[in-house]
Design an enzyme around this catalytic site. Structure first.
Site, mmCIF file in Angstrom:
data_model
loop_
_atom_site.group_PDB
_atom_site.id
_atom_site.type_symbol
_atom_site.label_atom_id
_atom_site.label_comp_id
_atom_site.label_asym_id
_atom_site.label_seq_id
_atom_site.Cartn_x
_atom_site.Cartn_y
_atom_site.Cartn_z
ATOM 1 N N SER A 134 30.125 16.447 79.784
ATOM 2 C CA SER A 134 28.842 15.928 80.239
ATOM 3 C C SER A 134 27.916 15.659 79.053
ATOM 4 C CB SER A 134 28.233 16.895 81.259
ATOM 5 O OG SER A 134 27.168 16.307 81.954
ATOM 6 N N HIS A 289 32.302 16.591 89.049
ATOM 7 C CA HIS A 289 31.794 16.539 87.670
ATOM 8 C C HIS A 289 32.210 17.760 86.854
ATOM 9 C CE1 HIS A 289 29.249 15.370 84.384
ATOM 10 N NE2 HIS A 289 28.467 16.421 84.508
#
Length: 312
Positions: A134, A289
């Site tokens: 991320s 994610h």
């Protein structure tokens, strides 16, 4: 529904635990490095098993960079696994404004990249593999494209080298954390109850609440991360400092890992990724994610496979 989420989270914990138990791996209490720019970065060093060959001991290091609101602790289990299986030292770092590292009002990818570059220089780490998730993925990609330090390879987890708005969830997390501090909670369960009005997923709440610490003077729970600085930096986290692939390119081995249930690495972004990183390979993992925590075994296999090819 809540019982199902608890069961899912426990299965993630069990899977990580099943690959972390190995007495040969040595880990030290976290250390810190004062950088020339005044930032102090905290890190955990996970060393290869004792008895590794001289060739393995000379192997280039891996540097693991967490995501927004995370810390080096998020990558502890996987770092140990990679140190064991690849016989390479793994440095899991806390970026500025996270974990045990120092706080600073500036929080953008250029600043984050500079910190890691200085860290590599201070520790004389060359040809490192950078692994980032991320925010950490964009930081690692920025370092590779800046060419300020020699990088051996790159693994980017669920982010792309493009300007793309963060999910609105991150703004909600900031609101929830501010409310927790305003409420002066004394129990983590009270903090969790407040956060539950902003995020229903128990695993995500528990991830965010790892940043809570108890104030020894007041006994209240507070966040060790500077919420004010990170709230102001959310727009920066959506950006990417390089806009033109014709002006910056990294030709080293690159693995792009994406969660197929996430939207951060969409199919239409792949051509841009290929222009910035011509040698990239794509690994799709059926996850959201939070790829490493959701599917640790699948991520381990993808990472070990490409890094083993690099060594051959």
């Amino acid at each position: 529904m809540m019982f199902a989420r608890r069961a899912l989270f426990q299965s993630h914990v069990n899977r990580i635990a099943s690959i972390r138990r190995h007495p040969a791996i040595t880990s030290r209490d976290f250390s810190s490095t004062q950088l020339p720019n005044g930032i102090t970065l905290a890190y955990d060093l996970h060393e290869p098993p004792k008895g590794s060959t001289a060739k393995a001991q000379d192997a280039p290091p891996i540097v693991f960079i967490h995501g927004l609101f995370g810390s080096k602790k998020n990558n502890r289990s996987m770092s140990r696994v990679l140190a064991r299986e690849l016989s390479r030292p793994v440095y899991a770092i806390d970026t500025r404004n996270h974990g045990d590292s120092s706080h600073d009002p500036r929080h953008d990818y250029t600043a984050l990249a500079e910190d890691v570059e200085l860290f590599l220089q201070e520790h004389k780490l060359e040809k490192s593999t950078l692994i980032g998730h991320s925010m950490g993925a964009k930081t690692a990609m920025t370092i590779a494209l800046r060419h300020k330090v020699p990088i051996g390879s790159l693994i980017s987890i669920d982010n792309a080298p493009v300007d793309a708005a963060l999910k609105s969830d991150f703004g909600k997390y900031v609101q929830g954390m501010k409310r927790i501090e305003e409420a002066k909670c004394k129990r983590q369960s009270d903090a969790d109850a407040i956060l539950a009005t902003y995020e229903e997923s128990l695993p995500i709440r528990q991830f965010l609440l790892t940043n809570l610490v108890r104030d020894p003077e007041t006994g209240t729970q507070k966040f060790r991360i500077p919420i004010k600085y990170l709230a102001a930096a959310l727009d920066n986290m959506a950006d990417f400092p390089f806009k033109d692939p014709d002006e910056a390119r990294y030709n080293g081995p690159t693995l792009m890992v994406r969660g197929t249930k996430s939207r951060y690495v969409a199919d239409e972004m792949l051509p841009t990724i290929g222009r910035f990183f011509p040698k990239f390979q794509l690994a799709d993992i059926e996850a959201g994610h939070w790829v490493v925590s959701e599917k640790p075994e699948e991520f381990r296999k993808a990472a070990v496979d490409i890094l083993s090819q690099e060594r051959d």
